[in-house]
Enzyme design. Structure first.
Site, PDB file in Angstrom:
ATOM      1  N   LYS A  28       9.398  26.027 -42.612  1.00  0.00           N
ATOM      2  CA  LYS A  28      10.658  25.274 -42.718  1.00  0.00           C
ATOM      3  C   LYS A  28      10.510  24.051 -43.620  1.00  0.00           C
ATOM      4  O   LYS A  28      11.341  23.805 -44.472  1.00  0.00           O
ATOM      5  CB  LYS A  28      11.145  24.811 -41.335  1.00  0.00           C
ATOM      6  N   ARG A  31      -2.991  23.577 -42.182  1.00  0.00           N
ATOM      7  CA  ARG A  31      -1.951  22.803 -42.873  1.00  0.00           C
ATOM      8  C   ARG A  31      -2.364  21.334 -43.025  1.00  0.00           C
ATOM      9  O   ARG A  31      -2.949  20.749 -42.126  1.00  0.00           O
ATOM     10  CB  ARG A  31      -0.662  22.872 -42.057  1.00  0.00           C
ATOM     11  N   ARG A  51       3.303  24.587 -28.659  1.00  0.00           N
ATOM     12  CA  ARG A  51       4.545  24.529 -29.444  1.00  0.00           C
ATOM     13  C   ARG A  51       5.155  25.927 -29.582  1.00  0.00           C
ATOM     14  O   ARG A  51       6.375  26.079 -29.556  1.00  0.00           O
ATOM     15  CB  ARG A  51       4.258  23.920 -30.821  1.00  0.00           C
ATOM     16  N   ARG A  66      16.710  22.576 -31.298  1.00  0.00           N
ATOM     17  CA  ARG A  66      15.619  23.378 -30.753  1.00  0.00           C
ATOM     18  C   ARG A  66      15.942  23.903 -29.363  1.00  0.00           C
ATOM     19  O   ARG A  66      15.129  24.629 -28.780  1.00  0.00           O
ATOM     20  CB  ARG A  66      14.354  22.527 -30.679  1.00  0.00           C
ATOM     21  N   ARG A 124      -1.786  16.573 -39.312  1.00  0.00           N
ATOM     22  CA  ARG A 124      -0.954  16.052 -38.231  1.00  0.00           C
ATOM     23  C   ARG A 124      -1.694  16.127 -36.898  1.00  0.00           C
ATOM     24  O   ARG A 124      -2.410  17.083 -36.639  1.00  0.00           O
ATOM     25  CB  ARG A 124       0.341  16.883 -38.130  1.00  0.00           C
TER      26      ARG A 124
HETATM   27  P1  AMP Z   1       8.264  19.464 -36.259  1.00  0.00           P
HETATM   28  O1  AMP Z   1       7.841  18.504 -37.315  1.00  0.00           O
HETATM   29  O2  AMP Z   1       9.681  19.948 -36.454  1.00  0.00           O
HETATM   30  O3  AMP Z   1       7.279  20.596 -36.086  1.00  0.00           O
HETATM   31  O4  AMP Z   1       8.269  18.657 -34.868  1.00  0.00           O
HETATM   32  C1  AMP Z   1       7.085  18.087 -34.344  1.00  0.00           C
HETATM   33  C2  AMP Z   1       7.295  17.728 -32.888  1.00  0.00           C
HETATM   34  O5  AMP Z   1       8.378  16.772 -32.769  1.00  0.00           O
HETATM   35  C3  AMP Z   1       7.723  18.882 -31.981  1.00  0.00           C
HETATM   36  O6  AMP Z   1       6.616  19.642 -31.510  1.00  0.00           O
HETATM   37  C4  AMP Z   1       8.452  18.134 -30.866  1.00  0.00           C
HETATM   38  O7  AMP Z   1       7.522  17.508 -29.981  1.00  0.00           O
HETATM   39  C5  AMP Z   1       9.176  17.030 -31.615  1.00  0.00           C
HETATM   40  N1  AMP Z   1      10.520  17.467 -32.075  1.00  0.00           N
HETATM   41  C6  AMP Z   1      10.946  17.612 -33.358  1.00  0.00           C
HETATM   42  N2  AMP Z   1      12.220  18.012 -33.409  1.00  0.00           N
HETATM   43  C7  AMP Z   1      12.624  18.153 -32.105  1.00  0.00           C
HETATM   44  C8  AMP Z   1      13.828  18.564 -31.490  1.00  0.00           C
HETATM   45  N3  AMP Z   1      14.903  18.941 -32.198  1.00  0.00           N
HETATM   46  N4  AMP Z   1      13.864  18.566 -30.127  1.00  0.00           N
HETATM   47  C9  AMP Z   1      12.807  18.190 -29.387  1.00  0.00           C
HETATM   48  N5  AMP Z   1      11.627  17.815 -29.903  1.00  0.00           N
HETATM   49  C10 AMP Z   1      11.529  17.789 -31.261  1.00  0.00           C
END
Ligand code: AMP
Length: 215
Positions: free
Chosen positions: A13, A128, A170, A89, A159
């Protein structure tokens, strides 16, 4: 145009989002990026969010919904359109987004789901790397271990939540909650799918075909 990208962690994404916002001039709304910035800045929101992020759990709906509502109401989001990346999400987040967009008289034009084999994801994510400056994403398998970003010279790092254990949590959160958005948007929106197992260029070609057919 308002566009949503769906897909599990590691589906690509972030990589595709960078290309889409560059080519289509959309505002990039990544809840993960907003939360990581809050963590880096040490704000109260960041401190609360970090607990969830480090364990691979989702941050509570009301927290992310508040962030998104604030961002979509800003003038540039309304003028240029938004690319939603990593939000929603959960079904309550999707419902809240639907209401918030309707309140400002804006439609969600297209939802693109990037689908990848779950077995490939753990390898993808643990290799990554990301630039702290511009957010560009690298992969040690193809780019090697970089110290500086090839775009902006920023620091390239891994990260905190890109460890194998956190990735598995996740993916579980994705299966239990986020995957429900696929049937939701086939009913409530314009859902398209692309095969995310292909090269980033081939995935992007598929996304462009979809976006160019909108409107
Ligand atoms: P991402 O960068 O989108 O992979 O998000 C990293 C982490 O941020 C996720 O594993 C969640 O802990 C939190 N997070 C990001 N977006 C959301 C969302 N829409 N709802 C809940 N937690 C989120």
């Amino acid at each position: 145009m308002n566009v949503m990208l769906l897909g599990a962690a590691g589906a690509g994404k972030g990589t595709q989002a960078t290309r889409i916002v560059d080519d289509y001039g959309l505002v990039h709304l990544s809840t993960g990026d907003i939360l990581r910035k809050a963590v880096a800045d040490g704000t109260p929101l960041g401190m609360e969010a970090k607990r969830y992020m480090d364990s691979g759990a989702l941050v509570p709906d009301e927290v992310v919904i508040g962030l998104v509502k604030e961002r979509i109401s800003q003038p540039d989001a309304r003028e240029k359109g938004v690319l939603f990346d990593g939000f929603p999400r959960t079904i309550p987040q999707a419902e809240a987004l639907g209401t918030a967009l309707a309140d400002i008289g804006v439609a969600l034009d297209v939802v693109v789901s990037i689908e990848v084999d779950p077995e490939a994801i753990v390898t993808r994510i643990t290799s990554r790397r990301q630039c702290r400056g511009c957010g560009k994403i690298f992969n040690v398998a193809t780019d090697g271990e970089l110290e500086a970003c090839t775009e902006c010279g920023g620091e390239v790092y891994q990260r905190d939540d890109d460890t194998e254990q956190t990735v598995r949590a996740r993916l579980e959160a994705y299966e239990e909650q986020t995957s429900k958005l696929i049937p939701y948007y086939s009913e409530h929106g314009t859902l398209h799918t692309v095969d995310g197992n292909q090269s980033p260029d081939a995935v992007y070609a598929g996304i462009r075909d979809i976006l160019n057919g909108v409107g």
